[in-house]
Design a protein around this motif. Structure first.
Motif: not given
Length: 273
Positions: A254-261, A80-86, A225-227, A243-252
């Motif tokens: 427990d998911a973290t997605a990272m981007m490299g532009r 379910a956590r991979t929904a954040l990646l999507v 997706e990362v820890g 690449l230009v990094p950024s991250a998105v976190r969803d505590d609910a």
């Protein structure tokens, strides 16, 4: 409708599942009944579930982002956590994006992206595990997405270099020493290659980040997706790759997605070896 009737009694089965550590025992019992096959088959499925086999393998499918995704034994079960990646990939990707999914497993992410992106060109999904490739081919057959066998970018045609708008991957990121801490059903039944990310969990992700700039179009994104504990280190990895990094976190979840532009001034051709 009445309560489902089991050969050994519904309440008994629910209690067995609960004692085995199944948090959603009632729901799992209903799903096992719905799987059909008669009393003997149901008893077999219940025994296998109590022994720790993932419910998704017993049913033959996993629920992910509102769709049923076929899942074969040994293939990574979509979480379910991979929904954040999507959702992160959708947010950073424009219309008619050219998309490749690496480490695709069952192909779940590609299937949901096909539904959520506007006129996407899902040009390929890739996995190194033959069982995952076979499973993903079934899940993506109606979309006409080829599923290629190989390591990361290796199976892709050289002509695609510098032309991908989105590379998305749920690559393995569990540190080797932490594998023993995974739930038994993951540790015992899923392919270690889909989980074990090496000493610090970033072994595959480092290779992915290093190769991505030569495949991304200017302005394109790598989304993974990362820890949460890996964010700072992987930011440095992405930056080192250009690449230009950024991250998105969803505590609910427990998911973290990272981007490299890929910067607009960078071209894939400059990064060919």
């Amino acid at each position: 409708m009445g309560t489902p009737v089991f050969p050994v009694g519904y309440d008994v089965l629910v209690s067995r599942l609960r004692r085995a550590g199944c948090v959603w025992a009632e729901e799992e019992a209903r799903l096992l009944v719905a799987a059909g096959g008669g009393p003997e088959k149901l008893a077999e499925l219940a025994d296998r579930r109590v022994a720790g086999e993932p419910l998704e393998y017993l049913l033959g499918w996993a629920q992910f982002c509102g769709e049923r995704i076929e899942v074969d034994p040994g293939v990574f079960v979509p979480r379910a956590r991979t929904a954040l990646l999507v959702s992160t990939a959708v947010r950073v990707t424009g219309p008619a994006a050219t998309v490749v999914e690496l480490c695709c497993g069952s192909g779940a992410v590609s299937r949901i992206l096909a539904r959520r992106l506007t006129a996407p060109r899902l040009v390929a999904a890739v996995d190194v595990d033959p069982a995952a490739v076979a499973c993903a081919r079934r899940n993506l057959a109606d979309l006409g997405v080829p599923v290629l066998s190989g390591d990361l970018f290796d199976p892709l045609p050289a002509a695609w270099r510098g032309r991908l708008d989105l590379v998305v991957a749920n690559a393995p990121y569990v540190p080797t020493a932490a594998m023993v801490l995974l739930p038994p059903e993951a540790r015992r039944y899923e392919s270690p290659a889909a989980l074990d990310g090496g000493p610090d969990g970033l072994a595959v992700l480092r290779r992915l980040a290093a190769a991505a700039p030569s495949w991304l179009a200017p302005g394109g994104h790598l989304v993974v997706e990362v820890g949460q504990a890996q964010v700072e280190r992987f930011q440095a990895v992405l930056s080192e790759a250009g690449l230009v990094p950024s991250a998105v976190r969803d505590d609910a979840s427990d998911a973290t997605a990272m981007m490299g532009r890929c910067p607009v001034g960078m071209t894939g051709r400059r990064h060919e070896n």
